[in-house]
Design a protein around this motif. Structure first.
Motif, PDB file in Angstrom:
ATOM      1  N   ARG A  71       0.854  -1.183   0.000  1.00  0.00           N
ATOM      2  CA  ARG A  71       0.000   0.000   0.000  1.00  0.00           C
ATOM      3  C   ARG A  71       0.887   1.230   0.000  1.00  0.00           C
ATOM      4  O   ARG A  71       1.900   1.279   0.699  1.00  0.00           O
ATOM      5  CB  ARG A  71      -0.923   0.019   1.217  1.00  0.00           C
TER       6      ARG A  71
ATOM      7  N   VAL B 153       2.582   2.330  -9.396  1.00  0.00           N
ATOM      8  CA  VAL B 153       3.755   1.708  -8.792  1.00  0.00           C
ATOM      9  C   VAL B 153       4.610   1.132  -9.913  1.00  0.00           C
ATOM     10  O   VAL B 153       4.097   0.491 -10.833  1.00  0.00           O
ATOM     11  CB  VAL B 153       3.343   0.607  -7.793  1.00  0.00           C
TER      12      VAL B 153
ATOM     13  N   ILE C  88      -2.786   1.276  -9.031  1.00  0.00           N
ATOM     14  CA  ILE C  88      -3.089   1.423  -7.608  1.00  0.00           C
ATOM     15  C   ILE C  88      -4.593   1.593  -7.461  1.00  0.00           C
ATOM     16  O   ILE C  88      -5.209   2.372  -8.200  1.00  0.00           O
ATOM     17  CB  ILE C  88      -2.367   2.651  -7.024  1.00  0.00           C
TER      18      ILE C  88
ATOM     19  N   GLY D 276      -5.044   2.789  -2.345  1.00  0.00           N
ATOM     20  CA  GLY D 276      -3.589   2.796  -2.395  1.00  0.00           C
ATOM     21  C   GLY D 276      -2.966   1.419  -2.450  1.00  0.00           C
ATOM     22  O   GLY D 276      -1.742   1.286  -2.354  1.00  0.00           O
ATOM     23  N   ASN D 277      -3.781   0.370  -2.614  1.00  0.00           N
ATOM     24  CA  ASN D 277      -3.254  -0.993  -2.654  1.00  0.00           C
ATOM     25  C   ASN D 277      -2.808  -1.367  -4.067  1.00  0.00           C
ATOM     26  O   ASN D 277      -3.358  -0.882  -5.061  1.00  0.00           O
ATOM     27  CB  ASN D 277      -4.327  -1.989  -2.195  1.00  0.00           C
ATOM     28  N   TYR D 278      -1.831  -2.242  -4.147  1.00  0.00           N
ATOM     29  CA  TYR D 278      -1.374  -2.762  -5.437  1.00  0.00           C
ATOM     30  C   TYR D 278      -0.914  -4.202  -5.245  1.00  0.00           C
ATOM     31  O   TYR D 278      -0.648  -4.648  -4.120  1.00  0.00           O
ATOM     32  CB  TYR D 278      -0.222  -1.919  -6.000  1.00  0.00           C
TER      33      TYR D 278
ATOM     34  N   LEU E  79       7.281   4.651  -6.594  1.00  0.00           N
ATOM     35  CA  LEU E  79       5.996   5.307  -6.821  1.00  0.00           C
ATOM     36  C   LEU E  79       6.218   6.399  -7.856  1.00  0.00           C
ATOM     37  O   LEU E  79       7.058   7.281  -7.669  1.00  0.00           O
ATOM     38  CB  LEU E  79       5.458   5.899  -5.520  1.00  0.00           C
TER      39      LEU E  79
END
Length: 209
Positions: free
Chosen positions: A41, A50, A64, A68-70, A83
């Motif tokens: 995150r 990312v 993302i 904000g998760n990937y 980032l």
């Protein structure tokens, strides 16, 4: 209990879909023969992605989600995680992440490290066998110059490890009346896996007197 099971199942399906999507975008080979998963995150910045960079320089851009998760499927190896904002600026998320077979790695409690961008370059002095290159970075950085007679470069200066925004280096033992290409390589704290590169520049040395 049933609702909790359904929630967990939905989260797993969402993660699987995201990983599969990343795998499909891996034409550059970063996730060829993928067998591990990297999740994490990052702070939410509009238009950011990312960037996962392998030790061979190959990169994979990963979307993302709204929180904000990937997630990305990767082959075994070491990776740096960056980032990238919509204007191209990079921030280091993690310098080195090791992925192994059938392993899931989650990056938590990350410390973002800003990466420098080269904002101006000049060649104020050129002789028949030397040239002076100056550049400015947007934040304190170390730096070196890759140079050569074409864009494959082939030569590099030493790395000036003093962190500063105004830089100056001299190239020696150049050939007279020859065009040289060069680029600036900037980093912070010697983070070789998270370097940034300027565009290509060129100058021509003076002929022999």
């Amino acid at each position: 209990m049933r609702n909790r099971f359904l929630l967990v199942a939905a989260l797993m399906l969402g993660l699987t879909g995201l990983v599969a999507g990343c795998g499909g975008a891996g034409g550059d080979g970063v996730n060829a023969e993928a067998s591990g998963v990297l999740t994490g995150r990052v702070p939410i910045v509009s238009g950011s992605v990312v960037v996962i960079r392998g030790t061979d320089g190959a990169e994979l851009e990963v979307a993302i989600d709204a929180d904000g998760n990937y997630a990305a499927s990767l082959r075994p190896g070491a990776y740096s995680v960056l980032l990238k904002t919509s204007d191209g600026k990079l921030t280091l998320v993690s310098r080195s992440v090791n992925i192994e077979d059938n392993m899931t790695v989650s990056l938590v409690d990350i410390r973002l490290v800003p990466l420098p961008q080269v904002v101006s370059v000049s060649v104020p002095l050129v002789d028949h066998d030397t040239a002076t290159v100056e550049w400015i970075s947007d934040i304190d950085a170390d730096g070196r110059i890759d140079y050569g007679t074409d864009t494959r470069y082939g030569y590099s200066t030493y790395t000036d490890t003093e962190l500063k925004t105004k830089h100056r280096m001299q190239l020696h033992d150049l050939r007279p009346d020859t065009t040289y290409h060069f680029r600036i390589v900037a980093s912070r704290y010697g983070l070789e896996t998270a370097e940034t590169f300027s565009q290509d520049y060129a100058f021509t040395t003076e002929p022999l007197p």
